[in-house]
Enzyme design. Structure first.
Site, PDB file in Angstrom:
ATOM      1  N   LYS A  71       0.842  -1.207   0.000  1.00 11.79           N
ATOM      2  CA  LYS A  71       0.000   0.000   0.000  1.00 11.79           C
ATOM      3  C   LYS A  71       0.874   1.253   0.000  1.00 11.79           C
ATOM      4  O   LYS A  71       2.073   1.172   0.322  1.00 11.79           O
ATOM      5  CB  LYS A  71      -0.899  -0.009   1.241  1.00 11.79           C
ATOM      6  CG  LYS A  71      -0.140   0.109   2.560  1.00 11.79           C
ATOM      7  CD  LYS A  71      -1.014  -0.221   3.757  1.00 11.79           C
ATOM      8  CE  LYS A  71      -0.239  -0.054   5.061  1.00 11.79           C
ATOM      9  NZ  LYS A  71      -0.941  -0.693   6.192  1.00 11.79           N
TER      10      LYS A  71
ATOM     11  N   TYR B 213      17.405  30.886   7.461  1.00 11.31           N
ATOM     12  CA  TYR B 213      16.239  31.615   7.970  1.00 11.31           C
ATOM     13  C   TYR B 213      16.225  31.640   9.491  1.00 11.31           C
ATOM     14  O   TYR B 213      16.488  30.621  10.138  1.00 11.31           O
ATOM     15  CB  TYR B 213      14.945  30.930   7.525  1.00 11.31           C
ATOM     16  CG  TYR B 213      14.575  31.129   6.078  1.00 11.31           C
ATOM     17  CD1 TYR B 213      14.387  32.402   5.557  1.00 11.31           C
ATOM     18  CD2 TYR B 213      14.385  30.025   5.251  1.00 11.31           C
ATOM     19  CE1 TYR B 213      14.018  32.568   4.226  1.00 11.31           C
ATOM     20  CE2 TYR B 213      14.010  30.189   3.929  1.00 11.31           C
ATOM     21  CZ  TYR B 213      13.834  31.459   3.422  1.00 11.31           C
ATOM     22  OH  TYR B 213      13.468  31.623   2.113  1.00 11.31           O
TER      23      TYR B 213
HETATM   24  C1  LIG Z   1      -0.196  -1.701   6.864  1.00 11.16           C
HETATM   25  C2  LIG Z   1      -0.775  -2.965   7.319  1.00 11.16           C
HETATM   26  C3  LIG Z   1       0.028  -4.091   7.588  1.00 11.16           C
HETATM   27  C4  LIG Z   1       1.537  -4.061   7.583  1.00 11.16           C
HETATM   28  O1  LIG Z   1       2.005  -3.574   8.834  1.00 11.16           O
HETATM   29  P1  LIG Z   1       3.570  -3.444   9.131  1.00 11.16           P
HETATM   30  O2  LIG Z   1       3.634  -2.948  10.519  1.00 11.16           O
HETATM   31  O3  LIG Z   1       4.102  -2.473   8.150  1.00 11.16           O
HETATM   32  O4  LIG Z   1       4.146  -4.799   8.949  1.00 11.16           O
HETATM   33  C5  LIG Z   1      -0.608  -5.273   7.882  1.00 11.16           C
HETATM   34  N1  LIG Z   1      -1.961  -5.353   7.937  1.00 11.16           N
HETATM   35  C6  LIG Z   1      -2.748  -4.283   7.726  1.00 11.16           C
HETATM   36  C7  LIG Z   1      -4.230  -4.430   7.827  1.00 11.16           C
HETATM   37  C8  LIG Z   1      -2.190  -3.048   7.425  1.00 11.16           C
HETATM   38  O5  LIG Z   1      -2.973  -1.989   7.226  1.00 11.16           O
END
Ligand SMILES: *Cc1c(COP(=O)(O)O)cnc(C)c1O
Length: 375
Positions: free
Chosen positions: A35, A261
């Site tokens: 994702k 800055y």
């Molecule tokens: C993002 C996500 C993961 C992965 O989690 P990590 O901590 O990056 O391993 C697993 N399951 C779901 C439902 C997620 O949203």
């Protein structure tokens, strides 16, 4: 030649994948979480590499991500963690992505779409075992499941839940969630369902081997960062993302020279100040003003003064060999030194996940050391 760029080391991704695999029984399968553009690492090249390594599923958050991934034909099922909206359902069912379901109205709409297309909608049921976020509450799972099973055109391929605190050293809340999850799986089994059960994120994969079930869902560990510094069984992980630039301007300044800055830094000695063309617009947070470090000629050099939109200033007085056009590493390794996502995250009061997502939005990304997939 861009003034700054992100390098994605696919050999490190492979190494991390096999670190996960080595912790698992040979029967458990891996769903690669890709994702948010694979946490900024580039969804398609990362997914291609994971498929070549032997991943069995992918997960993305949104349907448009799944559609993009489906279009490159890697042949693995894609789970859509946030489910699909009614407007997306015809396309989703047609191309066979796996929506996560947690709403009966959406499940019914999927069923109607599947019947009208003369296809199956293959779904994963999300159960809330204690995260309090997405998912059917445990108390309602039995009736939800009974209704779901009766819907024509729906095939339940998986049942999932998510850990709230798997990355903390105290695992008691995980055990509570696991107990509830096992009960849900039993409820499904009692109805003759054979599904992939999955609850383990990276922290669950590493620290809770009894929580692997049929499928695990690592994300952050594939990208080379531990989910926290509290793990009981940390893994040997290698950073995948490297963020680099070069020294655009190098000059000597006298003692007492304000830098940047707000004049928040004033030299206390005659100094050599390097200006590097990256800033908060490139994902290098302004919170790193007067706090971050970068690598030049294999040595750490402090960021001095404020981070600008497209520039930072670095004190390289202690690195006399530094020169204009030298490589500067802001994240990742140079010679024997490394600046990790965790280090930057700690300085910014956040987690490495957010650092990777921010830096990963950079326009120029190169993929190095592709494996058998031959990219
Ligand atoms: C993002 C996500 C993961 C992965 O989690 P990590 O901590 O990056 O391993 C697993 N399951 C779901 C439902 C997620 O949203």
């Amino acid at each position: 030649m861009p003034s700054s760029w992100v390098e994605i080391d696919l050999s490190a991704l492979r190494h991390n994948f096999f670190q996960a695999k080595n912790r698992m029984s040979s029967k458990t399968r891996i769903l690669g979480v890709v994702k948010s553009d694979a946490y900024g690492h580039g969804m398609i090249p990362v997914a291609r590499e994971l498929a070549a390594c032997g991943a069995h599923f992918f997960a993305v958050s949104k349907f448009w991500e799944a559609a993009e991934l489906h279009a490159v034909n890697l042949g693995l099922p894609i789970v859509v963690l946030l489910g699909v909206e009614p407007a997306e359902m015809v396309e989703a069912v047609a191309i066979g992505v796996r929506p996560v379901v947690f709403r009966m109205d959406h499940a019914k709409a999927l069923s109607r779409v599947a019947c009208s297309l003369n296809k199956q909608a293959i779904v994963h049921l999300k159960v809330d075992t204690g995260m309090g976020r997405l998912g059917v509450p445990c108390a309602e799972v039995e009736s939800f499941l009974d209704e779901l099973i009766r819907l024509p055109g729906i095939r339940i391929e998986g049942i999932l839940s998510h850990f709230a605190v798997a990355d903390e050293s105290d695992k008691s809340y995980c055990e509570l969630q696991l107990g509830r999850f096992r009960q849900v799986l039993q409820t499904a089994a009692a109805r003759g369902l054979s599904v992939y059960g999955h609850i383990a994120n990276s922290a669950g994969l590493l620290d809770l081997p009894h929580a692997h079930f049929q499928l695990v869902r690592p994300g952050i560990m594939l990208y080379g960062s531990p989910p926290s510094d509290e793990l009981l069984q940390p893994a040997d992980l290698r950073p995948v993302m490297h963020f680099k630039s070069t020294i655009l301007h190098l000059k000597n300044v006298p003692e007492g020279q304000p830098i940047g800055y707000g004049r928040t830094y004033v030299t206390r000695r005659p100094s050599r100040i390097a200006t590097v063309p990256v800033g908060y617009d490139d994902g290098y947070s302004r919170l790193l003003s007067n706090r971050g470090q970068v690598l030049v000629r294999g040595k750490r050099a402090p960021v001095v003064g404020r981070i600008s939109m497209n520039m930072i200033t670095v004190d390289v007085t202690h690195i006399p060999e530094a020169a204009e056009d030298d490589e500067v590493v802001l994240l990742g390794c140079q010679e024997k030194e490394c600046i990790t996502g965790e280090e930057i995250a700690a300085l910014c009061g956040t987690i490495s996940y957010e650092i990777f997502c921010s830096i990963g939005r950079n326009r120029y990304k190169t993929f190095l050391n592709a494996g058998a997939s031959g990219q």
